[in-house]
Motif scaffolding. Structure first.
Motif: not given
Length: 349
Positions: A135-141, A278-285, A289-294
């Motif tokens: 599920i983490y993999g799906l959400e990261l994708e 990938i960096a741009k997508r991190m910045l836009s979300s 992404i921070q919530e998921l990584l926590v």
């Protein structure tokens, strides 16, 4: 004999309370009328063959008449929840054409074929056990790729939409040779970018049957994209090579194609492009992404031995002190993604 890259089967990990709260917040959880275990009660099955009479490693499941009626109705409701607003008015126009069970791989999914009886259009979805790493993999994708993914989680059951495309092994075996010179060069470019993307986000086991090739017609050209379809090996293995599709023998023809069609400078350019995307997508979300990584940092997704081995190897590759003494795979992925982001921001100051 050469040691296999993946030597042991990955265990399933439960969805913990923190991750379940994240999924609820982002509307990934909803009560569904059927569980994975309900579909395991089939009475018999027959092998499903492809058009060339090859065993597909799927079997068609059969249920007794009473259970089949109940299961069909529940699966139609799931389809309505997954693809619409859950309104049951559409159920009268749906038919469950097939319930197939995969005997190969970790997740042992059920593949459901739903047909609209008014126009004969059909679609698939999958019913699997709710493994947290998958599920983490799906959400990261969903967050870090251009592809939105639709899935639902309820207790121990995961519902996934079908990802359309040509299975990589089928494309390599039957279609790659017939591609034009320019198409082959473009496929080589996409494989380089795909290889980089999997490595950065720690998505492992991208053998050719675990991704699809998606052709799109654009004026007089065909544009090819590569999409993963199996997320079981998200952040588990301790071997760095597992996260690089280039090291699987099933992808040898793709690696050979890269060597034939691309020069070293072009390969480095495409890697840099993918890191920037990938960096741009991190910045836009950023918040999501921070919530998921926590959640991932506080979760157990692998063994201590795998975490230590992979952390050491990534440190050797990057020479970045932030990769020293990490405790979880979530910590490692956090540092990997922020390493890419820092480099992007330094270049674009």
């Amino acid at each position: 004999m050469e040691e296999p890259i993946i030597s042991k089967k990955k265990p399933a990990f439960p969805v913990n309370t923190l991750f379940n709260e994240y999924l609820s917040e982002h509307r990934r959880t909803i009560k569904i009328p059927i569980f994975y275990d309900d579909l395991l009660r089939f009475q018999g099955s027959i092998v499903v063959y492809d058009a060339d009479e090859n065993d597909t490693l799927w079997v068609r499941a059969y249920y007794n008449e009473f259970e089949r009626q109940e299961i069909d109705l529940s699966l139609k409701k799931v389809y309505s929840i997954l693809h619409s607003d859950g309104n049951e008015d559409i159920i009268q126009y749906l038919n469950v054409d097939a319930i197939d069970y995969c005997t190969f791989g970790n997740s042992k999914p059920f593949r459901i074929k739903i047909r609209n009886i008014l126009n004969d259009n059909y679609t698939y979805f999958y019913v699997k056990t709710a493994d947290a790493s998958r599920i983490y993999g799906l959400e990261l994708e969903h967050i870090l790729s251009p592809n939105n993914l639709n899935f639902l989680v309820y207790k121990n059951t995961l519902i996934e939409e079908h990802i359309a495309g040509i299975p990589g092994d089928v494309f390599i075996e039957n279609m790659l040779e017939d591609c034009t010179t320019s198409e082959k060069a473009q496929i080589a470019k996409e494989f380089v970018k795909f290889n980089e993307r999997c490595m950065i986000r720690l998505l492992g086991d991208m053998r050719s049957y675990n991704y699809v090739i998606v052709p799109t017609h654009d004026f007089d050209n065909v544009i090819f994209k590569i999409r993963p379809i199996d997320f079981d090996q998200q952040c588990y293995e301790g071997k760095f090579r597992v996260y690089l599709p280039q090291f699987f023998k099933e992808n040898n023809k793709m690696v050979q194609l890269v060597g034939e069609k691309l020069q070293g400078d072009s390969i480095e350019q495409y890697k840099a492009e993918e890191r920037s995307i990938i960096a741009k997508r991190m910045l836009s979300s950023e918040s999501r992404i921070q919530e998921l990584l926590v959640c991932m940092q506080k979760d157990t997704l692998s063994t201590k031995e795998n975490v230590a081995a992979l952390t050491q190897r990534v440190f050797e590759v990057t020479k970045d002190i932030n990769f020293k003494k990490l405790s979880t795979m979530g910590d490692l992925l956090y540092q990997a993604l922020h390493f890419v982001r820092r480099n992007y921001e330094n270049v674009n100051r």
